[in-house]
Design an enzyme around this catalytic site. Structure first.
Site, mmCIF file in Angstrom:
data_model
loop_
_atom_site.group_PDB
_atom_site.id
_atom_site.type_symbol
_atom_site.label_atom_id
_atom_site.label_comp_id
_atom_site.label_asym_id
_atom_site.label_seq_id
_atom_site.Cartn_x
_atom_site.Cartn_y
_atom_site.Cartn_z
ATOM 1 N N THR A 186 0.875 -1.183 0.000
ATOM 2 C CA THR A 186 0.000 0.000 0.000
ATOM 3 C C THR A 186 0.909 1.229 0.000
ATOM 4 O O THR A 186 2.023 1.183 0.522
ATOM 5 C CB THR A 186 -0.908 0.059 1.240
ATOM 6 O OG1 THR A 186 -0.067 0.165 2.386
ATOM 7 C CG2 THR A 186 -1.765 -1.165 1.371
ATOM 8 N N GLU A 331 -5.836 -4.101 0.936
ATOM 9 C CA GLU A 331 -6.000 -5.129 1.971
ATOM 10 C C GLU A 331 -7.249 -5.987 1.781
ATOM 11 O O GLU A 331 -7.397 -7.013 2.433
ATOM 12 C CB GLU A 331 -6.079 -4.470 3.359
ATOM 13 C CG GLU A 331 -4.780 -3.818 3.822
ATOM 14 C CD GLU A 331 -4.612 -2.384 3.336
ATOM 15 O OE1 GLU A 331 -5.219 -2.026 2.305
ATOM 16 O OE2 GLU A 331 -3.885 -1.617 3.982
ATOM 17 N N LYS A 440 -12.255 17.931 12.366
ATOM 18 C CA LYS A 440 -12.875 17.965 13.690
ATOM 19 C C LYS A 440 -13.112 19.414 14.078
ATOM 20 O O LYS A 440 -12.183 20.162 14.343
ATOM 21 C CB LYS A 440 -11.970 17.285 14.715
ATOM 22 C CG LYS A 440 -11.737 15.827 14.362
ATOM 23 C CD LYS A 440 -10.928 15.101 15.419
ATOM 24 C CE LYS A 440 -10.666 13.676 14.981
ATOM 25 N NZ LYS A 440 -9.581 13.532 13.997
ATOM 26 N N TRP A 445 -17.703 16.142 13.831
ATOM 27 C CA TRP A 445 -16.933 15.785 12.642
ATOM 28 C C TRP A 445 -17.610 16.320 11.380
ATOM 29 O O TRP A 445 -18.820 16.205 11.212
ATOM 30 C CB TRP A 445 -16.811 14.260 12.526
ATOM 31 C CG TRP A 445 -15.857 13.682 13.523
ATOM 32 C CD1 TRP A 445 -15.217 14.340 14.536
ATOM 33 C CD2 TRP A 445 -15.428 12.317 13.597
ATOM 34 N NE1 TRP A 445 -14.421 13.486 15.231
ATOM 35 C CE2 TRP A 445 -14.519 12.233 14.683
ATOM 36 C CE3 TRP A 445 -15.697 11.171 12.850
ATOM 37 C CZ2 TRP A 445 -13.904 11.036 15.042
ATOM 38 C CZ3 TRP A 445 -15.088 9.982 13.214
ATOM 39 C CH2 TRP A 445 -14.195 9.915 14.295
HETATM 40 P P1 ADP Z 1 -3.622 3.705 -0.995
HETATM 41 O O1 ADP Z 1 -3.526 4.113 0.440
HETATM 42 O O2 ADP Z 1 -2.372 3.303 -1.600
HETATM 43 O O3 ADP Z 1 -4.472 4.598 -1.803
HETATM 44 P P2 ADP Z 1 -5.638 1.733 -1.359
HETATM 45 O O4 ADP Z 1 -5.819 1.939 -2.796
HETATM 46 O O5 ADP Z 1 -5.675 0.378 -0.823
HETATM 47 O O6 ADP Z 1 -4.295 2.311 -0.888
HETATM 48 O O7 ADP Z 1 -6.653 2.675 -0.630
HETATM 49 C C1 ADP Z 1 -7.790 2.214 0.024
HETATM 50 C C2 ADP Z 1 -8.543 3.383 0.558
HETATM 51 O O8 ADP Z 1 -9.050 4.187 -0.492
HETATM 52 C C3 ADP Z 1 -9.750 3.029 1.375
HETATM 53 O O9 ADP Z 1 -9.409 2.687 2.686
HETATM 54 C C4 ADP Z 1 -10.556 4.316 1.289
HETATM 55 O O10 ADP Z 1 -10.096 5.286 2.215
HETATM 56 C C5 ADP Z 1 -10.249 4.809 -0.092
HETATM 57 N N1 ADP Z 1 -11.335 4.454 -1.004
HETATM 58 C C6 ADP Z 1 -11.395 3.408 -1.836
HETATM 59 N N2 ADP Z 1 -12.548 3.425 -2.535
HETATM 60 C C7 ADP Z 1 -13.246 4.504 -2.130
HETATM 61 C C8 ADP Z 1 -14.516 5.060 -2.474
HETATM 62 N N3 ADP Z 1 -15.304 4.542 -3.408
HETATM 63 N N4 ADP Z 1 -14.901 6.180 -1.814
HETATM 64 C C9 ADP Z 1 -14.124 6.747 -0.873
HETATM 65 N N5 ADP Z 1 -12.920 6.271 -0.521
HETATM 66 C C10 ADP Z 1 -12.480 5.164 -1.140
#
Ligand code: ADP
Length: 543
Positions: A186, A331, A440, A445
């Site tokens: 990640t 993940e 915040k 929030w």
């Molecule tokens: P990176 O941190 O490298 O971007 P990921 O691609 O695994 O890693 O990111 C996952 C995160 O992306 C999720 O935990 C969430 O915060 C965000 N995310 C993924 N899809 C969506 C979505 N449709 N709407 C909002 N946030 C999203």
């Protein structure tokens, strides 16, 4: 225990390409090559070459469990690695080439890659770091003899030459389905990147769930184009899903600009595509500018960050394309939720239905989700109370490679997503923020995603980000940062007027700033951490 008397066939990734070659053998895989021309061949040829690659790995001394790195775009050669490497029992480590060189060095060393396969685009990058890659025994440049560059990389081999020396007969081994198959780090907005280590079993169970009608709804009739890179959550599993269903697979290679994507969609009759919102923003801009259409395109799955309601509407109204929002993370392989319809939601009024379908969506069978509020209790399914979201699934990580980040699961085996979300009465989840992006204000929030979504709905706004900046009385207040559309210059007041009827009064940003562009992460998302640094000393008007 009375055991069932059914066969115990291990779930193997190689079985996917074996199936595709046998039953969809003539279906095409079309790629834009790094060298330039369009390359096309079939699943039958892909399998033969994946077997040649597996034989080459044996010759190179790659053992089951060894990591093999790739720095590559979405092309047929990278696709072959998904099967040749994992099918052989080794672990494909897809490296995101957009990371900083330092991070690439870190993750290749952390993963202990034995070989690194790279596209021509990344030769200079890898030459610059090669002497710091402690475990790498050799490099394979993913091109043919004619395009082999002069390189300082020691032990650099040519991919096509490597394959040519091998026979296409290789018996895919069967082994424990829980064996590791691929590794993806990640981006790690904080601290070092962390490795998510998938297994054959998790990959197949995820693929079975992800191609269902209630998710990506794939069949052999589809022509699918993953624009989401293979180095980011395995292109959202499409290399596996395509083989599982026999869809035509269209791979955009290094060119992800609007014009190149549109050209491939139209030339190859693409019906379904997946990417993060920033990529589709580029496509929509190109379509608007050029007046071109994408008649074959039926639906797109967009996720990785929140999809603005205006994007869903433009796709629907101007191009007849259904947007299905997807939420997931590296993940979770990556599918977590998808915003597909149920009869209950179909029966709602149009406005209500659209509001529900604009959320991040519902879980599939096989993934459980729980949202825990500030009081430590599960939040009610009212669509408004939010809390921290946790997931449990056979395709969700139990922890990170080599134990980085420590134990992750709670007592019930749920993994913390780092996202804040709500769940409604119909079972649709909505992300309000990443935990670290929540604003915040006075103990309450504010959702930056909701504000951004509303701001992008203004006709002059191309992109918007909202961050919390320090406020002496309220702790934090929202600051709206806007990139205007080309040739437009909306005023601060016009934007605030646009937001006023759309958000709670106390959510209204205290100020608006205009910038030429927003910093993006290596996975194409707006980099909020960088924005917070850039505006760390920002003084709000009334302070
Ligand atoms: P990176 O941190 O490298 O971007 P990921 O691609 O695994 O890693 O990111 C996952 C995160 O992306 C999720 O935990 C969430 O915060 C965000 N995310 C993924 N899809 C969506 C979505 N449709 N709407 C909002 N946030 C999203």
């Amino acid at each position: 225990m009375l055991y069932g008397l059914m066969q115990d066939v291990p779930l193997m990734i190689s079985a996917l390409i074996d199936y595709a070659a046998r039953y969809h053998g003539r279906r095409e895989i079309v790629s834009r090559s790094v060298e330039g021309p369009i390359h096309r061949y079939t699943y039958a040829e892909a399998e033969a070459r994946a077997k040649q690659l597996a034989n080459a790995l044996v010759r190179l001394g790659v053992k089951p469990g060894d990591r093999v790195g790739s720095l590559a775009w979405n092309t047929w050669r990278h696709f072959e690695m998904f099967y040749g490497v994992s099918g052989h029992g080794a672990v494909l480590h897809t490296v995101n080439p957009r990371l900083f060189a330092e991070q690439i060095v870190y993750i290749i060393n952390h993963a202990e890659d034995r070989f690194v396969f790279l596209d021509l685009s990344f030769v200079a990058l890898v030459e610059g770091i090669a002497d710091r890659l402690a475990t790498v025994k050799g490099f394979v440049i993913m091109t043919d003899e004619a395009h082999m560059p002069a390189t300082t990389l020691k032990n650099a081999r040519c991919y096509e030459t490597l394959l040519k020396a091998e026979r296409p007969d290789y018996a895919w081994p069967r082994f424990d389905e829980r064996a590791a198959s691929s590794l993806c780090y990640t981006s790690g907005t904080t601290g070092n990147p962390k490795g998510v280590l998938y297994s054959h079993r998790s990959t197949l169970l995820h693929a079975m769930a992800a191609c269902q009608n209630s998710a990506m709804a794939l069949s052999a009739m589809d022509s699918v184009m993953p624009i989401a890179p293979m180095y980011h959550g395995n292109a959202w599993s499409l290399p596996y899903l395509a083989a599982m269903t026999g869809c035509k697979l269209v791979l955009p290679g290094p060119k992800m600009d609007g014009a190149s994507i549109e050209e491939l969609i139209n030339a190859e009759g693409v019906t379904f595509s997946v990417a993060v919102p920033t990529v589709f923003t580029m496509l929509l801009e190109h379509l608007e500018r050029s007046g071109r259409k994408v008649p074959s395109l039926d639906r797109v799955a967009i996720g990785g960050s929140a999809v603005p309601a205006s994007m869903i509407e433009t796709f629907r109204e101007a191009y007849g394309v259904t947007v299905v929002q997807i939420w997931g993370m590296t993940e979770t392989s990556p599918l977590g939720t998808m915003a597909t319809v149920t009869p209950e939601v179909a029966a709602l009024s149009e406005t209500e239905r659209r509001a529900v379908l604009a959320k991040q969506g519902r879980v599939q069978f096989g993934l459980e989700l729980k949202i825990i509020g500030q009081d430590g209790e599960t939040v009610p399914r009212d669509g408004t109370t939010f809390g921290d979201m946790w997931v449990r699934s056979s395709w969700a990580a139990s922890g990170y490679f080599k134990g980085e980040g420590g134990a992750k699961l709670d007592n019930d085996g749920f993994f913390p997503t780092g996202d804040v979300a709500t769940l409604d009465e119909h079972g649709y989840m909505r992300i309000t923020d990443r935990t670290k992006d929540v604003i915040k204000s006075g103990g309450e929030w504010i959702s930056s995603i909701d504000l951004e979504n509303a701001a992008v709905g203004h006709e002059d706004v191309k992109q918007a980000a909202v961050i919390g900046v320090h406020h002496p009385k309220w702790e934090e207040r929202p600051l709206l940062i806007v990139v205007s559309k080309e040739g437009r210059s909306p005023s601060r007041e016009a934007l605030l007027d646009h937001l006023r009827p759309r958000v709670a009064k106390w959510w209204l940003p205290d100020d608006v700033v205009f910038v030429k562009e927003l910093p993006l992460t290596a996975t194409g998302k707006i980099q909020k951490s960088r924005l917070r640094e850039m505006f760390a000393d920002y003084r709000l008007p009334d302070v």
